[in-house]
Design an enzyme around this catalytic site. Structure first.
Site, PDB file in Angstrom:
ATOM      1  N   ASP A 299       0.208  46.764  23.618  1.00  0.00           N
ATOM      2  CA  ASP A 299       0.000  48.185  23.347  1.00  0.00           C
ATOM      3  C   ASP A 299      -0.182  48.344  21.833  1.00  0.00           C
ATOM      4  OD1 ASP A 299      -0.111  50.878  23.832  1.00  0.00           O
ATOM      5  OD2 ASP A 299       1.990  51.111  24.379  1.00  0.00           O
TER       6      ASP A 299
ATOM      7  N   GLU B 248      -4.531  49.059  18.204  1.00  0.00           N
ATOM      8  CA  GLU B 248      -5.760  49.593  17.576  1.00  0.00           C
ATOM      9  C   GLU B 248      -5.940  49.072  16.151  1.00  0.00           C
ATOM     10  OE1 GLU B 248      -3.376  51.520  19.030  1.00  0.00           O
ATOM     11  OE2 GLU B 248      -4.419  51.616  20.950  1.00  0.00           O
TER      12      GLU B 248
ATOM     13  N   ASP C 226      -2.405  57.724  26.358  1.00  0.00           N
ATOM     14  CA  ASP C 226      -1.361  58.749  26.523  1.00  0.00           C
ATOM     15  C   ASP C 226      -1.918  60.094  26.957  1.00  0.00           C
ATOM     16  OD1 ASP C 226       0.277  56.730  25.790  1.00  0.00           O
ATOM     17  OD2 ASP C 226       0.629  57.446  23.750  1.00  0.00           O
TER      18      ASP C 226
END
Ligand SMILES: *[C@@H]1O[C@H](CO)[C@@H](O)[C@H](O)[C@H]1NC(C)=O
Ligand SMILES: *[C@@H]1O[C@H](CO)[C@@H](O)[C@H](O)[C@H]1NC(C)=O
Ligand SMILES: *[C@@H]1O[C@H](CO)[C@@H](O)[C@H](O)[C@H]1NC(C)=O
Ligand SMILES: *[C@@H]1O[C@H](CO)[C@@H](O)[C@H](O)[C@H]1NC(C)=O
Length: 911
Positions: free
Chosen positions: A510, A513, A585
């Site tokens: 996760d 980025e 999300d």
């Protein structure tokens, strides 16, 4: 209350309101705040008015290699400033590859540009090392070059069906396919290549259409510290798609499937960032980026792959004679590949031929995933496990989010909560179940993992070559630089030590980025330095891929024959080879459910099919209606996972009230019944890039009614058409049926016969409108089991949906679901065909020897269709024997039971 206090109160209220309900827009730059986007949009506006040509092909430099069929040369950029003309030579190459592609690259020689130790002055040209499949070798196509003549003032390159015209007096590439104009590069002269110059020389290096905005500094609040060592270095170019007015692709955006005209909004932005509670109907950047646009019209489909992982904005314009895309990247080279085919599906296939086939997933990973932030301890995990069984809800994966770690230190377990992880994993394993743990690339400082990264020198560095530290979940953290081969080795050791003792423990990468809480735009400063001295600016959108690829490779090193399961939030072209992804999300509201479908469709056509959205919304508490509708839609996501935020009420499906619990369970079970059909669809995706959530326009590219339709879809090429309900209080929905015959998936009642038609169909809360298209045979396993592993030897049921001529075909792919031995031919591939006279099964490939060969097909269900004739018995021929079997006539179908056909043998049923 004073005014300023009042203002503070209002401000605080507004901020907290925003935090709860929407994305905080001022975290991200708008185009006008982003130096290079601002400059290139302004340049586009000015050059469209001035119509001046600043780029032309240097004819003397053209070199056509008759062996490699490669054209090289220089493009000359001329700059007129201070009554002086400067010329900059930019080397280009043009190739025809694979019979269906044209590739063009334009670079700049910057070897002498800037002597700053540790920073690579080259423009980043290694995107393909990560984005292209390791097995991809472009097939050079034969081409011939004809110089200009009095009649044709252009250079003409001919290669197969392609003709490419180059205008020597301008830089423009006209691409024709089968003698038809399909695409023009630089049609609007928006080419802008910001060549290297120092700040002192800047104004002599700018044409009058250019603006100097933020060339050497960044005025955006959170990125004022950007050192911008090369000054302006953006590249931009426009592409005109002739006679094509439907463009798709460039995920990830929370927007419609068909791309919108952006003349009146910001361009679509491709920049991997953490956008919790992202906006809907927005061109804002998201977690992943695939710079591929696909234009579709009638019998022509064009893919445009912009091979650049830097911050990129794309303007879309629909015009009378086609459409135009304007690409703007902050740095790197211009490198693009044009793919032309008659159908969009072939464009996607061709694109995954370059970037790598989507992985064939571990079979259990296409079952149901139960996740939450967080399951607190071993007892919690095991209680969810047994309650799912108690309520007969099948599932395959449980997930542990952040809190399982010892104080957010990855590769550790919280000792009091998970004292014996192996005991827990073994317990899950008894029913074939798996566990996923979250492991992110930000590593807390001051423990053995970060210490090893520092001592190996493989942390991402800051602009002055020192390890970069920023804030993330654990507080102060560093980031592993997985661009580096050494970092991969170091990472591999961590992963292997952590997972090696269990066979059912997988990893979720996760925040890759990367998400950095105190970083500009929630991510990494652009002047961070990676392996080989490349700036974050140049490689940003690739970082997430390097992380999940490193994780995947760690598993493969350890056990080369077992398929890992990795989930990644950030992605780029090529991520499909090794990871699944999801839409990040989202919120528990109807808008996010609605847009999850076009979002996943976009990822599917862009070669990244194994995608899902958090069911039933990550933030917030869904009501019963939303829960039901989201599960009904979510069971068709290629990646089927429920997930919820720390602050939400518990929502494991057995906790729901009746009838919610029963309805949700019914749809999870439907997914499990259809696993053989899903797995066959995943195999088509793995071999040919076929979308799993498959847009209507992909199956019917010549039907204009489907260009804009993104709320219904097919399951792969399996003939299942689905229209999820995504609005509240809806007792009926409209479904657009293509021409043909469609049967209700649940009852097999005929739902539509005839031409293309939009119909209102009932959709009360327990019902999900889904149909089987006539002409298909689908496969099911009807018996409930606790997990997919426990179903592996269960018998198959065939469901035949004849078309109006009374015919149907189908395919069933079976392998062990967990190893790579299918690559050695260890799989079953069965083709089935139905006519009014007979149903046949033909084995195209089978296991050398395996229990899978002897699993049975026990039941055949044939939907009733117009003009059919059915007796009361049929004859089964298999294994050299013949036997008569009774046909039972049901309301909407005919059923044959107790067949006992071995799936690894040929057979025939005479009707
Ligand atoms: C990138 O550029 C360097 C220097 O010009 C060259 O040697 C290298 O082959 C290029 N790499 C690719 C993949 O084109
Ligand atoms: C997004 O756009 C769709 C289609 O135009 C519209 O139905 C929906 O209400 C919009 N959603 C939001 C949150 O604006
Ligand atoms: C993809 O590659 C395969 C194998 O090289 C080839 O057979 C197929 O035609 C290619 N697909 C497209 C659409 O070019
Ligand atoms: C669809 O549902 C609405 C609302 O329940 C109802 O008013 C309408 O009559 C229904 N239409 C059809 C064609 O069933």
């Amino acid at each position: 209350m004073t005014m300023s206090l009042l203002r503070t109160v209002i401000l605080v209220w507004v901020i907290s309101f925003k935090l709860v309900f929407a994305f905080q827009d001022d975290l991200l730059k708008t185009c006008s705040q982003s130096g290079f986007c601002h400059r290139n949009r302004q340049y586009a506006k000015n050059i469209r008015e001035s119509k001046k040509l600043h780029y032309l092909i240097d004819e003397d430099s053209l070199e056509f290699n008759t062996n490699t069929h490669n054209l090289r040369g220089y493009i000359l950029k001329s700059v007129q400033a201070n009554k002086k003309e400067t010329k900059v030579s930019l080397p280009f190459t043009l190739d025809f590859i694979d019979g269906d592609k044209v590739r063009f690259r334009l670079d700049e020689d910057r070897s002498n540009s800037l002597d700053q130790p540790g920073i690579n002055s080259r423009r980043y040209n290694c995107t393909e090392t990560w984005a292209f499949g390791p097995d991809y070798t472009p097939l050079k196509q034969k081409a011939t070059l004809k110089p200009p003549t009095v009649f044709n003032k252009k250079y003409t390159l001919i290669a197969g069906k392609f003709t490419v015209l180059l205008d020597p007096n301008n830089f423009r590439i006209e691409v024709q396919y089968n003698s038809k104009d399909v695409l023009t590069v630089n049609a609007d002269n928006l080419l802008n290549f910001e060549h290297y110059r120092t700040i002192e020389e800047n104004f002599e290096n700018m044409n009058e259409e250019e603006e100097a905005f933020n060339m050497f500094k960044d005025s955006f609040a959170d990125s004022k510290l950007d050192t911008i060592p090369f000054g302006p270095e953006s590249v931009a170019l426009d592409f005109k798609f002739h006679d094509i007015s439907n463009l798709y692709g460039i995920p990830e955006h929370a927007d419609s499937f068909k791309l919108r005209d952006t003349s009146k909004s910001d361009p679509y932005r491709l920049y991997n960032v953490d956008v919790f509670q992202y906006n809907l109907n927005s061109t804002m950047p998201m977690y992943g980026a695939v710079p591929l646009v696909i234009g579709i019209e009638d019998s022509m489909s064009i893919g445009l792959f912009w091979v650049n992982p830097a911050d990129t904005w794309v303007d879309i314009r629909y015009e009378e004679t086609g459409s135009s895309t304007h690409w703007m990247s902050e740095s790197g080279i211009i490198d693009f590949i044009i793919i032309v085919h008659e159908t969009p599906k072939l464009v996607t296939e061709s694109y995954v031929n370059i970037t790598g086939k989507p992985m064939l997933p571990l079979l259990p990973s296409i079952g149901y995933h139960q996740c939450r932030w967080n399951y607190n301890d071993e007892k919690d995990i095991l209680s969810v496990d047994s309650l799912m069984d108690k309520w007969q809800i099948p599932y395959d994966f449980l997930w542990l989010d952040l809190e399982y770690t010892d104080q957010k230190r990855y590769f550790t377990w919280k000792p009091d909560a998970f004292p014996e992880p192996l005991r827990m994993l073994r317990k899950l394993y008894t029913t074939g179940r798996n566990l996923v743990t979250l492991i992110d690339p930000h590593i807390k400082t001051n423990y053995h993992i970060s210490d090893s990264i520092l001592s190996a020198g493989v942390a991402v560095k800051n602009a002055i070559q020192k390890p970069f530290f920023g804030q993330c979940w654990p507080g102060e953290s560093l980031w592993i630089d997985t661009f580096s081969p050494l970092a991969n080795k170091v990472w591999s050791k961590f992963v292997q030590t952590f997972v090696s003792y269990a066979t059912n423990l997988y990893i979720w990468n996760d925040m890759n980025e990367p998400s950095i809480f105190d970083g500009p735009e929630t991510t990494a400063p652009k002047d961070l330095i990676h392996h080989e001295g490349f700036e974050e600016r140049a490689v940003h959108n690739l970082y997430g891929l390097t992380v999940h690829q490193a994780t995947y490779d760690s598993y493969i090193d350890m056990n080369p024959n077992k398929r890992p399961f990795i989930l990644t939030r950030a992605f780029f072209s090529g991520s499909q080879r090794t990871a699944a992804t999801w839409t990040g999300d989202n919120l528990a509201n109807w808008g996010y459910l609605q847009l999850s479908i076009p979002m996943i469709l976009s990822q599917n056509i862009a070669g990244m099919p194994v995608a899902g959205a958090d069911i039933a919304g990550f933030f917030g508490n869904p009501d019963d209606e939303l829960l039901i509708r989201w599960y009904q839609a979510g069971m068709w996501y290629p990646f089927f996972r429920a997930h919820a935020h720390l602050d939400t009420k518990r929502r494991e499906p057995y906790l729901f009230n009746e009838p919610t619990r029963s309805i949700v369970t019914q749809y999870i079970k439907l997914r499990y019944q259809l696993l053989p059909t899903f797995y066959t669809a995943f195999h088509d995706s793995h071999t040919r890039g076929v979308p799993i959530m498959n847009p209507m326009i992909y199956e019917h590219p010549r039907v204009p009614a489907f260009y804009d339709l993104d709320d219904q879809f097919y399951l792969g090429e399996q003939g299942i058409l689905v229209k999820p309900v995504t609005t509240p209080g809806t007792d009926n929905v409209s479904v657009t049926f293509p021409a043909g015959i469609f049967y209700d998936l649940h009852t097999l009642k005929t739902a539509h016969v005839g031409l293309l038609e939009t119909k209102i169909v009932p959709s009360p809360i327990h019902a999900l409108p889904a149909y089987i298209e006539g002409g298909h045979i689908i496969t099911k396993k009807e018996q409930y089991r606790r997990s997919s592993k426990l179903m592996q030897y269960d018998p198959y049921t065939l469901v035949i949906a004849p078309n109006v001529e009374g015919k149907a075909t189908g395919r069933l792919y079976i392998d062990d679901g967990e190893t790579f031995s299918y690559k050695e031919g260890q799989y079953l591939d069965i083709e089935m065909e139905y006519t009014r006279q007979a149903l046949t099964g033909k084995v195209i490939n089978k296991f050398e020897s395996s229990d899978f060969n002897t699993v049975t097909i026990d039941k055949v269900i044939i939907a009733k269709y117009p003009g059919e004739q059915f007796g009361d018995s049929c004859t089964l021929q298999s294994n050299g024997a013949e036997r008569d079997i009774k046909i039972v006539h049901d309301v909407h179908s005919h059923v044959v039971k107790n067949l006992g056909i071995k799936v690894g043998e040929d057979w025939k049923i005479l009707l």
